[in-house]
Design a protein around this motif. Structure first.
Motif, PDB file in Angstrom:
ATOM      1  N   GLN A   1       0.630  -1.335   0.048  1.00 19.24           N
ATOM      2  CA  GLN A   1       0.151  -0.397  -0.328  1.00 19.24           C
ATOM      3  C   GLN A   1       0.970   1.711  -0.290  1.00 19.24           C
ATOM      4  O   GLN A   1       0.505   1.732  -0.840  1.00 19.24           O
ATOM      5  CB  GLN A   1      -1.174  -0.211   1.183  1.00 19.24           C
ATOM      6  CG  GLN A   1      -2.222   0.491   1.339  1.00 19.24           C
ATOM      7  CD  GLN A   1      -2.785   1.165  -0.086  1.00 19.24           C
ATOM      8  OE1 GLN A   1      -3.503  -0.235  -0.751  1.00 19.24           O
ATOM      9  NE2 GLN A   1      -3.438   1.860  -0.567  1.00 19.24           N
ATOM     10  N   ARG A   2       1.988   1.424   0.757  1.00 16.53           N
ATOM     11  CA  ARG A   2       2.945   2.185   0.399  1.00 16.53           C
ATOM     12  C   ARG A   2       3.759   2.513  -0.304  1.00 16.53           C
ATOM     13  O   ARG A   2       3.694   3.465  -1.008  1.00 16.53           O
ATOM     14  CB  ARG A   2       3.846   2.142   1.919  1.00 16.53           C
ATOM     15  CG  ARG A   2       4.597   3.563   1.922  1.00 16.53           C
ATOM     16  CD  ARG A   2       5.459   3.386   3.198  1.00 16.53           C
ATOM     17  NE  ARG A   2       7.002   2.413   2.442  1.00 16.53           N
ATOM     18  CZ  ARG A   2       8.408   3.096   1.959  1.00 16.53           C
ATOM     19  NH1 ARG A   2       8.059   3.561   1.188  1.00 16.53           N
ATOM     20  NH2 ARG A   2       9.311   2.212   1.888  1.00 16.53           N
ATOM     21  N   GLY A   3       3.934   1.337  -0.858  1.00 13.68           N
ATOM     22  CA  GLY A   3       4.603   1.456  -2.315  1.00 13.68           C
ATOM     23  C   GLY A   3       3.210   1.572  -3.805  1.00 13.68           C
ATOM     24  O   GLY A   3       3.791   2.966  -4.760  1.00 13.68           O
ATOM     25  N   ALA A   4       2.527   1.847  -3.088  1.00 11.40           N
ATOM     26  CA  ALA A   4       0.793   2.323  -4.334  1.00 11.40           C
ATOM     27  C   ALA A   4       0.905   3.756  -4.126  1.00 11.40           C
ATOM     28  O   ALA A   4       0.423   3.821  -5.851  1.00 11.40           O
ATOM     29  CB  ALA A   4       0.059   1.545  -4.379  1.00 11.40           C
ATOM     30  N   GLU A   5       0.900   3.856  -3.382  1.00 10.88           N
ATOM     31  CA  GLU A   5       0.828   5.780  -2.537  1.00 10.88           C
ATOM     32  C   GLU A   5       1.385   6.078  -3.303  1.00 10.88           C
ATOM     33  O   GLU A   5       1.608   7.345  -3.827  1.00 10.88           O
ATOM     34  CB  GLU A   5       0.102   5.585  -1.054  1.00 10.88           C
ATOM     35  CG  GLU A   5      -1.007   5.193  -0.988  1.00 10.88           C
ATOM     36  CD  GLU A   5      -0.986   5.112   0.568  1.00 10.88           C
ATOM     37  OE1 GLU A   5      -0.619   5.904   1.079  1.00 10.88           O
ATOM     38  OE2 GLU A   5      -2.173   4.046   1.427  1.00 10.88           O
ATOM     39  N   ALA A   6       2.734   5.981  -3.790  1.00  8.18           N
ATOM     40  CA  ALA A   6       3.992   6.170  -3.219  1.00  8.18           C
ATOM     41  C   ALA A   6       3.820   7.079  -5.261  1.00  8.18           C
ATOM     42  O   ALA A   6       4.405   7.655  -5.482  1.00  8.18           O
ATOM     43  CB  ALA A   6       5.399   6.607  -3.410  1.00  8.18           C
ATOM     44  N   LEU A   7       3.973   6.032  -5.669  1.00  5.72           N
ATOM     45  CA  LEU A   7       4.308   5.581  -7.079  1.00  5.72           C
ATOM     46  C   LEU A   7       2.989   6.187  -8.250  1.00  5.72           C
ATOM     47  O   LEU A   7       3.070   6.836  -8.913  1.00  5.72           O
ATOM     48  CB  LEU A   7       4.013   4.401  -7.718  1.00  5.72           C
ATOM     49  CG  LEU A   7       5.388   3.592  -7.114  1.00  5.72           C
ATOM     50  CD1 LEU A   7       5.057   1.952  -7.400  1.00  5.72           C
ATOM     51  CD2 LEU A   7       6.374   4.343  -8.453  1.00  5.72           C
ATOM     52  N   SER A   8       2.009   5.926  -7.247  1.00  4.08           N
ATOM     53  CA  SER A   8       0.339   7.222  -7.642  1.00  4.08           C
ATOM     54  C   SER A   8       0.346   8.640  -8.127  1.00  4.08           C
ATOM     55  O   SER A   8      -0.121   8.903  -8.828  1.00  4.08           O
ATOM     56  CB  SER A   8      -0.961   6.539  -7.139  1.00  4.08           C
ATOM     57  OG  SER A   8      -0.675   5.220  -7.266  1.00  4.08           O
ATOM     58  N   ALA A   9       1.617   9.458  -6.676  1.00  2.00           N
ATOM     59  CA  ALA A   9       1.223  10.389  -6.903  1.00  2.00           C
ATOM     60  C   ALA A   9       2.394  10.889  -7.598  1.00  2.00           C
ATOM     61  O   ALA A   9       2.205  12.459  -8.568  1.00  2.00           O
ATOM     62  CB  ALA A   9       2.802  10.722  -5.610  1.00  2.00           C
ATOM     63  N   VAL A  10       3.232  10.108  -8.944  1.00  2.00           N
ATOM     64  CA  VAL A  10       3.448  10.220  -9.834  1.00  2.00           C
ATOM     65  C   VAL A  10       2.867  10.731 -11.115  1.00  2.00           C
ATOM     66  O   VAL A  10       2.229   9.569 -11.305  1.00  2.00           O
ATOM     67  CB  VAL A  10       4.717   9.161 -10.075  1.00  2.00           C
ATOM     68  CG1 VAL A  10       5.226   9.409 -11.606  1.00  2.00           C
ATOM     69  CG2 VAL A  10       6.355   9.349  -9.181  1.00  2.00           C
ATOM     70  N   PRO A  11       3.389  11.372 -11.684  1.00  4.26           N
ATOM     71  CA  PRO A  11       1.963  11.998 -12.739  1.00  4.26           C
ATOM     72  C   PRO A  11       1.614  11.026 -13.644  1.00  4.26           C
ATOM     73  O   PRO A  11       3.053  10.699 -14.408  1.00  4.26           O
ATOM     74  CB  PRO A  11       1.751  12.998 -13.700  1.00  4.26           C
ATOM     75  CG  PRO A  11       2.338  14.188 -12.374  1.00  4.26           C
ATOM     76  CD  PRO A  11       3.403  13.114 -11.507  1.00  4.26           C
ATOM     77  N   GLY A  12       0.915  10.402 -14.663  1.00  7.07           N
ATOM     78  CA  GLY A  12       1.102   8.896 -15.591  1.00  7.07           C
ATOM     79  C   GLY A  12       1.176   7.690 -15.152  1.00  7.07           C
ATOM     80  O   GLY A  12       1.296   6.439 -15.570  1.00  7.07           O
ATOM     81  N   VAL A  13       1.377   7.148 -13.624  1.00  8.52           N
ATOM     82  CA  VAL A  13       1.399   5.996 -13.122  1.00  8.52           C
ATOM     83  C   VAL A  13       0.981   5.575 -13.279  1.00  8.52           C
ATOM     84  O   VAL A  13      -0.375   6.010 -12.095  1.00  8.52           O
ATOM     85  CB  VAL A  13       2.521   6.494 -12.602  1.00  8.52           C
ATOM     86  CG1 VAL A  13       2.806   4.547 -11.854  1.00  8.52           C
ATOM     87  CG2 VAL A  13       4.122   6.455 -12.350  1.00  8.52           C
ATOM     88  N   ILE A  14       0.257   4.096 -13.120  1.00  7.25           N
ATOM     89  CA  ILE A  14      -1.296   3.774 -12.992  1.00  7.25           C
ATOM     90  C   ILE A  14      -0.597   2.535 -12.065  1.00  7.25           C
ATOM     91  O   ILE A  14       0.413   1.524 -12.977  1.00  7.25           O
ATOM     92  CB  ILE A  14      -1.834   3.440 -13.937  1.00  7.25           C
ATOM     93  CG1 ILE A  14      -2.795   4.658 -15.130  1.00  7.25           C
ATOM     94  CG2 ILE A  14      -3.190   2.140 -13.872  1.00  7.25           C
ATOM     95  CD1 ILE A  14      -1.684   4.357 -16.330  1.00  7.25           C
TER      96      ILE A  14
END
Length: 126
Positions: A40-53
């Motif tokens: 969940q932590r990794g998903a939240e951090a990556l989702s903050a990058v525009p264009g990342v799904i």
């Protein structure tokens, strides 16, 4: 010419953030990251990058996609096909999370120059 990436990853979050930033800077409009070890932590951090799904490949994901295969290459095939069905780009590059597409510039022009009906290309990575 739009393009994106898809990867199945079980890498440290710092590497995945670098992967996403690198490919966004190169011009990727979509970066599909499937976390082979759900975080969940990794998903939240990556989702903050525009264009990342981001997709956490948890039990529900695998149950809906034929079950979690023992072979990593088979899991890569599943997520690549999943992303391909969802992607809104002209080209989708399947690459490992520790590989970074390399281009001296004009990557979109390089893709646009590939003649029809070619449906694949080998890309230089670093």
């Amino acid at each position: 010419m739009s393009w994106g990436t898809v990867t199945l990853a079980d890498e440290p979050i710092e590497l995945l953030l670098a992967f996403a930033a690198w490919h966004r800077e190169l011009g990727a409009s979509e970066i599909h990251i499937f976390l082979d070890r759900p975080s969940q932590r990794g998903a939240e951090a990556l989702s903050a990058v525009p264009g990342v799904i981001v997709t956490n490949c948890d039990e529900l994901f695998w149950a809906a996609n034929g079950g979690r295969h023992a072979l990593q290459t088979k899991r890569q095939e599943v997520v690549a096909n999943f992303a391909y069905a969802e992607a809104q780009v002209d080209w989708l590059a399947h690459i490992d999370a520790d590989e970074f597409i390399y281009s001296d510039g004009g990557f979109e022009e390089e893709l646009a120059a590939i003649p029809d009906p070619v449906h694949g290309a080998i890309l230089p990575v670093r």
